[in-house]
Enzyme design. Structure first.
Site, PDB file in Angstrom:
ATOM      1  N   LYS A  62       0.925  -1.192   0.046  1.00  0.00           N
ATOM      2  CA  LYS A  62      -0.009   0.239   0.211  1.00  0.00           C
ATOM      3  C   LYS A  62       0.898   1.332   0.101  1.00  0.00           C
ATOM      4  O   LYS A  62       2.168   1.363   0.731  1.00  0.00           O
ATOM      5  CB  LYS A  62      -0.995   0.101   1.194  1.00  0.00           C
ATOM      6  CG  LYS A  62      -1.744   1.108   1.278  1.00  0.00           C
ATOM      7  CD  LYS A  62      -2.871   0.584   2.509  1.00  0.00           C
ATOM      8  CE  LYS A  62      -3.861   1.733   2.670  1.00  0.00           C
ATOM      9  NZ  LYS A  62      -4.609   1.640   3.886  1.00  0.00           N
ATOM     10  N   SER A 137      -9.764   1.615   3.166  1.00  0.00           N
ATOM     11  CA  SER A 137      -9.222   2.135   2.218  1.00  0.00           C
ATOM     12  C   SER A 137      -7.761   1.404   1.489  1.00  0.00           C
ATOM     13  O   SER A 137      -7.300   1.892   0.471  1.00  0.00           O
ATOM     14  CB  SER A 137      -8.172   3.203   2.834  1.00  0.00           C
ATOM     15  OG  SER A 137      -7.259   2.721   4.023  1.00  0.00           O
ATOM     16  N   SER A 161      -9.533  -1.160   7.548  1.00  0.00           N
ATOM     17  CA  SER A 161      -9.160  -1.057   6.038  1.00  0.00           C
ATOM     18  C   SER A 161      -8.563  -2.121   5.215  1.00  0.00           C
ATOM     19  O   SER A 161      -8.365  -1.926   4.402  1.00  0.00           O
ATOM     20  CB  SER A 161      -8.347   0.340   5.697  1.00  0.00           C
ATOM     21  OG  SER A 161      -9.012   1.507   5.809  1.00  0.00           O
TER      22      SER A 161
HETATM   23  N1  GLN Z   1     -12.847   3.465   6.762  1.00  0.00           N
HETATM   24  C1  GLN Z   1     -11.978   4.177   7.829  1.00  0.00           C
HETATM   25  C2  GLN Z   1     -11.740   5.420   7.802  1.00  0.00           C
HETATM   26  O1  GLN Z   1     -12.143   6.141   6.729  1.00  0.00           O
HETATM   27  C3  GLN Z   1     -11.049   3.193   8.170  1.00  0.00           C
HETATM   28  C4  GLN Z   1      -9.895   3.749   7.598  1.00  0.00           C
HETATM   29  C5  GLN Z   1      -8.452   2.767   7.806  1.00  0.00           C
HETATM   30  O2  GLN Z   1      -8.708   1.617   8.486  1.00  0.00           O
HETATM   31  N2  GLN Z   1      -7.408   3.212   7.261  1.00  0.00           N
HETATM   32  O3  GLN Z   1     -11.354   6.088   8.727  1.00  0.00           O
END
Ligand code: GLN
Length: 466
Positions: A62, A137, A161
């Site tokens: 990532k 994400s 995420s």
């Molecule tokens: N969807 C969550 C957010 O937008 C989780 C993001 C993540 O785990 N990096 O903060």
């Protein structure tokens, strides 16, 4: 076993294929870099390395995990073209175990999102249905594993995420215990929640990667002084294991396909000899509101460093240093990142700290206490849906941030409590993958993966569940 060279060539072809198909899962890779990685892997194998346990693996990373050989942008304009002077600990450890870094993958800007639509470089498409999102994400990493381009990939979790996109894409997603894997070189979002997490085509692929990257790191003060996680024991059955189904994770409006998939998983657990018990985690309803205060609060502080002086892009603006900050941050950050910074700064401000940040921290403590109580009462693991619905359509939630935040309802409690959790595919509904989640007590990552392996063996992941 294929040689590193062969795997590198096959990976390059696969990445070309996914690019041609318009998946938009990668932000950076090259054939030449892959060939160099293959040479390095061969060298590690000749030298004996740390056992070369990942020889033959090309791992996608990532783009919020820093690398010296490729840029790290966090899918943000503000870091466009930025190249780190050092590698993240996880990157060094992957390479020391004989793995090749395949590419850097697309994400929601600074890992803020649940669909990978908030990337400054365009959305990632779901490999099975281009009209849908792969989750987020870490959507780019998930899409590449699901498309068969790589067997494993690194993502990051602040609030689900990796598990959420793993569930949407029909692959395995492991969030290790907080502190199990070094965060050194993972770009900070919510430091008390952040974890490097892993996608695998199978539980074994993810377990091998976790084995290689876990263990104490003096460069991360929150890294736990413990040896790397060993390879999970192989179990014959689940007799003597008590599985809790938390009532709050099975609301009346749960998607029927998700419900059917998870029930299929429950039946498999029972057939393996587990005892199934209904339990309650009464503060679950506060997880999303608490998370969406704590994470933005920490983000507002962590993102202060992108000021046009220390990193990446700089826009001078018209006048003094304040104009420089405004021009750089106003144009460098996308809408969702700006929203988080505003919410977080507000929640931390002198007048509102008690009402929001402190309250959220109290709710967080209650959520952690819910888990402690059921585990202390003899429950070995919790089994739940990973997401309330299968992969949704692109554009469906972008106009309504709260709807997007609610996609994390079953995943963010484990981040708030620091617990290990894994999502595994349990079947499909109308062609779309369904994931189920296992959550265990702190530092029981290896046991969790032993159970996941048994379940994986018992279920055909592409079978329709309804
Ligand atoms: N969807 C969550 C957010 O937008 C989780 C993001 C993540 O785990 N990096 O903060």
């Amino acid at each position: 076993m294929s040689s590193a060279r062969e795997v590198a060539a096959a990976t390059a072809e696969a990445l070309e294929r996914t690019t041609a198909a318009g998946l938009n899962a990668t932000l950076h890779w090259s054939r030449e870099l892959l060939d160099r990685e293959a040479q390095h892997a061969d060298q590690v194998r000749r030298d004996g390395g740390t056992g070369s346990t990942l020889y033959g693996y090309a791992v996608a990373v990532k783009d919020n995990i820093v690398t010296t050989e490729q840029p790290t942008t966090c899918a943000s304009r503000i870091l466009e073209g930025y190249v780190s002077p050092y590698n993240a600990t996880v990157v060094d450890r992957l390479r020391a175990a004989g793995a090749m870094i395949a590419c850097k993958t697309n994400l929601d800007e600074f890992a803020m999102g649940s669909s990978t639509e908030h990337s400054a470089f365009g959305r990632v498409k779901h490999p099975l249905d281009p009209a849908r999102v792969p989750g987020g994400s870490s959507g780019g990493s998930a899409a590449l594993v699901a498309a068969g381009a790589v067997r494993a990939a690194l993502g990051s979790e602040t609030g689900g995420s990796v598990r959420q996109p793993a569930s949407f894409c029909g692959i395995v997603g492991v969030k290790p215990s907080y502190g199990r894997v070094s965060r050194y070189g993972l770009v900070a979002f919510g430091s008390s929640l952040d974890a490097v997490a892993i996608f695998g085509a199978t539980v074994d692929d993810a377990a091998r990667v976790l084995n290689a990257i876990s263990g104490h790191d003096p460069l991360d003060s929150t890294s736990v002084a413990a040896p790397p996680m060993g390879r999970p024991d192989s179990w014959d059955d689940l007799s003597g294991i008590r599985v809790g189904l938390p009532r709050e994770y099975f609301p009346a409006d749960l998607d029927p396909g998700v419900r059917a998939g998870v029930e299929r998983g429950v039946a498999a657990l029972r057939d393996l000899g587990a005892e199934i018990v209904e339990v309650s985690l009464p503060h679950t309803k506060y997880a999303v509101p608490a998370y969406y205060i704590v994470a933005p609060a920490e983000a507002s502080s962590n993102l202060a460093r992108y000021d046009g002086v220390r990193y990446g892009v700089r826009r001078d603006g018209d006048g003094d240093v304040r104009a420089l900050y405004q021009a750089t941050r106003g144009r460098g950050f996308g809408a969702e990142v700006r929203r988080r910074i505003l919410v977080g700064t507000y929640a931390l401000s002198a007048g509102y700290y008690d009402a929001y940040y402190l309250k959220a921290q109290q709710a967080r403590a209650l959520i952690a206490e819910d888990f402690r109580r059921v585990f202390d009462a003899g429950i070995d693991l919790l089994f739940t849906p990973t997401t309330p619905t299968p992969a949704f359509r692109a554009g469906e939630k972008t106009d309504d941030p709260v709807q997007m935040y609610l996609a994390d309802i079953f995943v963010c409690p484990a981040n708030l409590a620091g617990l290990p959790a894994v999502s595994i595919p349990v079947g499909r509904s109308e062609g779309l993958p369904i994931g189920a989640q296992i959550i265990t007590p702190y530092f029981r990552d290896s046991r969790m993966l032993s159970v996941a392996t048994l379940l994986e063996r018992a279920l055909e992941p592409t079978e329709e569940v309804r």
